[in-house]
Design an enzyme around this catalytic site. Sequence first.
Site, PDB file in Angstrom:
ATOM      1  CG  ASN A 175      -5.751   7.971  -9.883  1.00  0.00           C
ATOM      2  OD1 ASN A 175      -5.750   7.487 -11.022  1.00  0.00           O
ATOM      3  ND2 ASN A 175      -5.590   9.269  -9.658  1.00  0.00           N
ATOM      4  CD1 TRP A 176      -3.747   1.463  -9.987  1.00  0.00           C
ATOM      5  CD2 TRP A 176      -3.756   0.255 -11.878  1.00  0.00           C
ATOM      6  NE1 TRP A 176      -3.943   0.150  -9.644  1.00  0.00           N
ATOM      7  CE2 TRP A 176      -3.950  -0.617 -10.798  1.00  0.00           C
ATOM      8  CE3 TRP A 176      -3.733  -0.263 -13.170  1.00  0.00           C
ATOM      9  CZ2 TRP A 176      -4.103  -1.992 -10.966  1.00  0.00           C
ATOM     10  CZ3 TRP A 176      -3.897  -1.632 -13.337  1.00  0.00           C
ATOM     11  CH2 TRP A 176      -4.070  -2.479 -12.241  1.00  0.00           C
ATOM     12  CE  LYS A 177      -2.008  10.066  -9.436  1.00  0.00           C
ATOM     13  NZ  LYS A 177      -1.326  11.197  -8.844  1.00  0.00           N
ATOM     14  CG  HIS A 223      -6.767  13.634 -10.209  1.00  0.00           C
ATOM     15  ND1 HIS A 223      -5.554  14.262 -10.363  1.00  0.00           N
ATOM     16  CD2 HIS A 223      -6.594  12.710  -9.233  1.00  0.00           C
ATOM     17  CE1 HIS A 223      -4.687  13.722  -9.508  1.00  0.00           C
ATOM     18  NE2 HIS A 223      -5.300  12.779  -8.810  1.00  0.00           N
ATOM     19  CD  GLU A 278      -6.677  13.050  -4.796  1.00  0.00           C
ATOM     20  OE1 GLU A 278      -6.136  11.983  -4.458  1.00  0.00           O
ATOM     21  OE2 GLU A 278      -6.748  13.432  -5.980  1.00  0.00           O
ATOM     22  N   GLY A 322       1.501  13.020  -5.017  1.00  0.00           N
ATOM     23  CA  GLY A 322       2.738  12.484  -5.577  1.00  0.00           C
ATOM     24  C   GLY A 322       4.011  13.059  -4.963  1.00  0.00           C
ATOM     25  CB  SER A 361       1.769  11.533  -0.139  1.00  0.00           C
ATOM     26  OG  SER A 361       2.364  12.220  -1.226  1.00  0.00           O
ATOM     27  N   GLY A 417      -2.679   6.862  -4.916  1.00  0.00           N
ATOM     28  CA  GLY A 417      -2.220   6.812  -6.301  1.00  0.00           C
ATOM     29  C   GLY A 417      -1.025   5.874  -6.377  1.00  0.00           C
ATOM     30  N   GLY A 418       0.156   6.413  -6.117  1.00  0.00           N
ATOM     31  CA  GLY A 418       1.393   5.618  -6.183  1.00  0.00           C
ATOM     32  C   GLY A 418       1.309   4.312  -5.399  1.00  0.00           C
TER      33      GLY A 418
HETATM   34  P1  PGA Z   1      -0.521   9.845  -4.754  1.00  0.00           P
HETATM   35  O1  PGA Z   1      -1.704  10.248  -5.749  1.00  0.00           O
HETATM   36  O2  PGA Z   1      -1.082   8.888  -3.757  1.00  0.00           O
HETATM   37  O3  PGA Z   1       0.524   9.221  -5.634  1.00  0.00           O
HETATM   38  O4  PGA Z   1      -0.052  11.107  -4.099  1.00  0.00           O
HETATM   39  C1  PGA Z   1      -3.003  10.448  -5.298  1.00  0.00           C
HETATM   40  C2  PGA Z   1      -3.849  11.020  -6.384  1.00  0.00           C
HETATM   41  O5  PGA Z   1      -3.362  11.868  -7.154  1.00  0.00           O
HETATM   42  O6  PGA Z   1      -5.019  10.637  -6.555  1.00  0.00           O
END
Ligand code: PGA
Length: 226
Positions: A8-10, A100, A149, A155, A186, A207-208
Amino acid sequence: MKRYVIGNWKANKTEREVVSWFTTFAETVKEKHTIFSSHIHIVVCPPTLYLPLAKKLRDTFSLPIELGAQDISSVVGGAYTGEVVGSQLQEYVTHVLIGHSERRMHFHDTEEKIQEKVKQAIHAGISPVLCVSDSSAAIPKGVALVAFEPLFAIGSGKAATPEHADSIAAEIQSRHPSVPVIYGGSVTKENCKTFVAQKHIAGLLPGGASLDPIEFMEIILHVVSS
Ligand code: PGA
């Protein structure tokens, strides 16, 4: 068990950075092409704006990955300024993230809206990936995959413990036995293996860590070998 890694690149990356990500990822695939099999779904969710570009790059490099959207409109289409609807997304994606926590928190995605989004995804032939932050969340009919999540983990650099994630995944599965559950929050190349080693966790939603193609590939490799 079928495995999933969904990046998930957001709201990250410019056009140039999208090209760079795919170019680097394609290099790592060339080196490790034997890892891909029908047992793993790799889905990349770039910002909607870049889906056509991502599709073109995916096809140019013949990458064994699917594309996903980060959201979908709750309406069919028409006079809804700014919306991107299922019939448009279906040309590019196989999956869509719905509910999300960032959408629930910042963009007022209510349970009703989420249900509508799931309906629109199914109507468009796109697999809905429902994101939930606890085991009591409503899971509408037709959801293809649930991503657990926990809010504190998104994050923050502080992932849930694998045991906690597994117990929530087990609870969800006891109510919805045919829906695979993945973990997000994370996820890193260091901790990913501990999650997929759990009995009820079918994959990951980084995500990150998905923003860096090399780290993303390392996560894929860990999941494949688990
Ligand atoms: P993160 O994000 O891996 O940066 O914590 C995951 C998400 O929000 O889908």
